[in-house]
Design a protein around this motif. Structure first.
Motif, PDB file in Angstrom:
ATOM      1  N   SER A 211      -5.809  -2.010  -2.097  1.00 18.43           N
ATOM      2  CA  SER A 211      -6.709  -2.805  -1.246  1.00 18.43           C
ATOM      3  C   SER A 211      -8.023  -2.054  -1.009  1.00 18.43           C
ATOM      4  O   SER A 211      -8.102  -0.830  -1.192  1.00 18.43           O
ATOM      5  CB  SER A 211      -6.038  -3.105   0.093  1.00 18.43           C
ATOM      6  N   ASN A 212      -9.049  -2.787  -0.598  1.00 22.40           N
ATOM      7  CA  ASN A 212     -10.352  -2.144  -0.386  1.00 22.40           C
ATOM      8  C   ASN A 212     -10.297  -1.084   0.709  1.00 22.40           C
ATOM      9  O   ASN A 212     -11.014  -0.090   0.650  1.00 22.40           O
ATOM     10  CB  ASN A 212     -11.420  -3.210  -0.085  1.00 22.40           C
ATOM     11  N   GLU A 213      -9.405  -1.277   1.697  1.00 20.94           N
ATOM     12  CA  GLU A 213      -9.272  -0.243   2.742  1.00 20.94           C
ATOM     13  C   GLU A 213      -8.708   1.039   2.129  1.00 20.94           C
ATOM     14  O   GLU A 213      -9.150   2.148   2.455  1.00 20.94           O
ATOM     15  CB  GLU A 213      -8.345  -0.726   3.880  1.00 20.94           C
TER      16      GLU A 213
ATOM     17  N   LYS B 191      -7.821 -12.564  -2.883  1.00 21.19           N
ATOM     18  CA  LYS B 191      -6.838 -11.607  -3.390  1.00 21.19           C
ATOM     19  C   LYS B 191      -7.498 -10.341  -3.946  1.00 21.19           C
ATOM     20  O   LYS B 191      -6.911  -9.264  -3.931  1.00 21.19           O
ATOM     21  CB  LYS B 191      -5.993 -12.241  -4.500  1.00 21.19           C
TER      22      LYS B 191
ATOM     23  N   SER C  77      -9.699  -8.363  -2.989  1.00 20.08           N
ATOM     24  CA  SER C  77      -9.851  -7.177  -2.133  1.00 20.08           C
ATOM     25  C   SER C  77      -8.500  -6.643  -1.655  1.00 20.08           C
ATOM     26  O   SER C  77      -8.445  -5.687  -0.887  1.00 20.08           O
ATOM     27  CB  SER C  77     -10.776  -7.479  -0.945  1.00 20.08           C
ATOM     28  N   ILE C  78      -7.401  -7.287  -2.096  1.00 21.55           N
ATOM     29  CA  ILE C  78      -6.066  -6.828  -1.674  1.00 21.55           C
ATOM     30  C   ILE C  78      -5.332  -6.142  -2.821  1.00 21.55           C
ATOM     31  O   ILE C  78      -4.802  -5.049  -2.666  1.00 21.55           O
ATOM     32  CB  ILE C  78      -5.205  -8.027  -1.168  1.00 21.55           C
ATOM     33  N   TYR C  79      -5.311  -6.797  -4.011  1.00 19.46           N
ATOM     34  CA  TYR C  79      -4.472  -6.213  -5.072  1.00 19.46           C
ATOM     35  C   TYR C  79      -5.174  -5.032  -5.749  1.00 19.46           C
ATOM     36  O   TYR C  79      -6.345  -4.778  -5.506  1.00 19.46           O
ATOM     37  CB  TYR C  79      -3.996  -7.256  -6.075  1.00 19.46           C
TER      38      TYR C  79
ATOM     39  N   THR D 158     -15.684  -6.452  -5.769  1.00 25.40           N
ATOM     40  CA  THR D 158     -14.996  -7.586  -5.111  1.00 25.40           C
ATOM     41  C   THR D 158     -15.890  -8.186  -4.025  1.00 25.40           C
ATOM     42  O   THR D 158     -15.902  -9.404  -3.845  1.00 25.40           O
ATOM     43  CB  THR D 158     -13.643  -7.161  -4.503  1.00 25.40           C
TER      44      THR D 158
ATOM     45  N   SER E 287       0.853  -1.209   0.000  1.00 26.26           N
ATOM     46  CA  SER E 287       0.000   0.000   0.000  1.00 26.26           C
ATOM     47  C   SER E 287       0.880   1.248   0.000  1.00 26.26           C
ATOM     48  O   SER E 287       0.593   2.232  -0.675  1.00 26.26           O
ATOM     49  CB  SER E 287      -0.898   0.019   1.239  1.00 26.26           C
TER      50      SER E 287
END
Ligand SMILES: Cc1cc2nc3c(=O)[nH]c(=O)nc-3n(C[C@H](O)[C@H](O)[C@H](O)COP(=O)(O)OP(=O)(O)OC[C@H]3O[C@@H](n4cnc5c(N)ncnc54)[C@H](O)[C@@H]3O)c2cc1C
Length: 399
Positions: free
Chosen positions: A384-386, A377, A379-381, A325, A135
């Motif tokens: 990321s969703n955050e 994956k 929601s990470i690559y 996602t 990130s």
């Protein structure tokens, strides 16, 4: 705002359906619809069919081989293709590095690299992330020190998707002195994977597949002519890439196709008192997912409608990425529940680059848990969703 397709768009949709009906190989579509893995050979075969049709790069400018489609036509293409079982193109060459090359590369670089990317003759991978730079990507540590007309690259990249197949890797590397601000010290290099000093080492994910890798660079010599644009401007180029690929970020077509499969399987799967689809608790879950999916589709159509009337694309892509996602992972859960105790294959053989399973029920059921694990994956690559939520907080809510 008009979210109905025009008559010209409906005619375009028919043209796409006809093409898919005639040219999409049945074996590839069947694998894709059943949620099975596609190998490099399948992927390249399909991309070469698209190339022959002139459709391998809808997002490129026409002068470089793009289709000239409007955002709505690109949406129709992506949705119809997914519904028919057509795989999405592998993004690293066609969607990621190509826009950087035609946007910021020299004429020589455009002529050297773009034709092979367009024709899927060269396989690319993305070398951005490092062990302590995901990130917070600008803190990356891989260095490229100039020596004459070459850079000497040292460091390691991680999570490099499909790097085991790659002919080329595009990398963000640190060329500036330690005191230079991170964002101004990064350059963008194109590196031939055959160069001496490069080692690719698989990371086996929970689904047992060698999809991601670590890539090590030990005194790798890269011609300075492989640098895109100016030294120290790599961060700026990498950022423009993030705004390039806004179509299909929610992958509505793929989710619609997978949801339809879940519904069909629920109709065929025997439950205690009949079929799973008739189980009130399960059918309520299906209805909830279907409502989310429909809402997602209409949000995407509303965004397209705004873009096609000239509005600049905004932070909507962050909303679409998060919801896309989430819906996709909800469908994974449905498919695992439908497969029940057939969801996981038994691990039969362990290899250096993964493991092979044996299924006791249908193969598609045995693939549902591995697919579920693999798709975490999403929601990470790609940010990321955050991180997407941070963008929405700043750009939409003004917080
Ligand atoms: C399957 C897979 C394939 C990938 N393929 C590639 C590839 O081909 N090439 C490539 O370069 N990279 C690839 N990546 C890497 C991916 O881009 C990074 O994993 C991603 O950017 C997150 O970085 P990280 O893993 O270092 O996690 P971190 O950045 O350490 O994040 C850990 C957690 O903290 C959260 N977090 C971090 N910062 C914040 C913040 N500021 N606010 C709120 N929450 C925060 C994150 O959302 C996450 O939940 C891939 C990753 C995966 C999982």
């Amino acid at each position: 705002m008009n979210i109905e397709f025009t008559s010209a768009e409906l005619a375009f949709q028919q043209q796409i359906r006809q093409f898919l009906n005639e040219k999409l190989p049945v074996d590839i579509a069947e694998k894709r619809k059943a949620g099975l893995y596609l190998g490099k050979e399948d992927q390249v075969r399909w991309q070469k069919i698209l190339y022959k049709q002139g459709w391998s790069a809808p997002n490129w400018p026409v002068e470089h081989g793009g289709t000239g489609w409007t955002p709505t036509e690109k949406y129709i293409w992506a949705t119809e293709c997914a519904l028919a079982g057509g795989p999405e193109v592998i993004s690293f060459g066609l969607k990621m590095v190509a826009p950087i090359i035609y946007g910021h590369g020299s004429e020589e670089q455009k002529q050297r690299f773009l034709p092979d990317i367009l024709a899927s003759n060269a396989w690319w991978c993305q070398g951005y992330s490092e062990a302590n730079a995901g990130s917070d990507l600008a803190s990356l540590k891989t260095t490229a020190a100039q020596e004459g007309d070459e850079y000497i690259v040292n460091g390691a990249k991680t999570w490099t998707t499909l790097g085991q197949h790659a002919d080329w890797i595009f990398c963000l590397v640190r060329t500036g002195a330690p005191e230079v601000k991170n964002q101004e010290a990064i350059s963008f290099l194109l590196i031939d994977m055959k160069t001496s000093g490069i080692t690719v080492s698989p990371i086996i994910t929970l689904d047992g597949k060698p999809e991601v890798n670590e890539v090590f660079f030990d005194n790798v010599r890269v011609p300075v002519t492989n640098r895109i644009g100016e030294e120290g401007k790599g961060w700026t180029y990498a950022k423009t890439l993030l705004t390039h690929e806004r179509t299909n970020i929610a992958r509505v077509g793929l989710s619609k196709q997978r949801f339809a499969r879940a519904k069909q399987l629920a109709k065929e799967t025997v439950d205690l008192d009949g079929y799973l689809i008739d189980n009130p608790a399960f059918s309520q879950k299906m209805a909830e997912v279907e409502i989310e999916l429909l809402a997602l589709e209409y949000t995407e159509l509303r965004t397209l409608s705004a873009v096609s009337t000239g509005a600049a694309p905004g932070p909507e892509s962050s909303i679409l990425k998060i919801k896309g996602t989430e819906v996709s992972q909800m469908i994974d859960e449905l498919l695992v529940e439908i497969a029940g105790n057939y969801a996981l294959p038994f691990v039969k053989e362990q290899f250096e680059d993964g493991f092979a399973g044996e299924h006791i029920g249908p193969e598609t059921a045995a693939n549902s848990a591995p697919y579920y694990f693999n798709n975490r994956k999403a929601s990470i690559y790609g940010g990321s969703n955050e991180i997407q939520k941070n963008i929405i907080c700043k750009a939409v809510l003004g917080l």
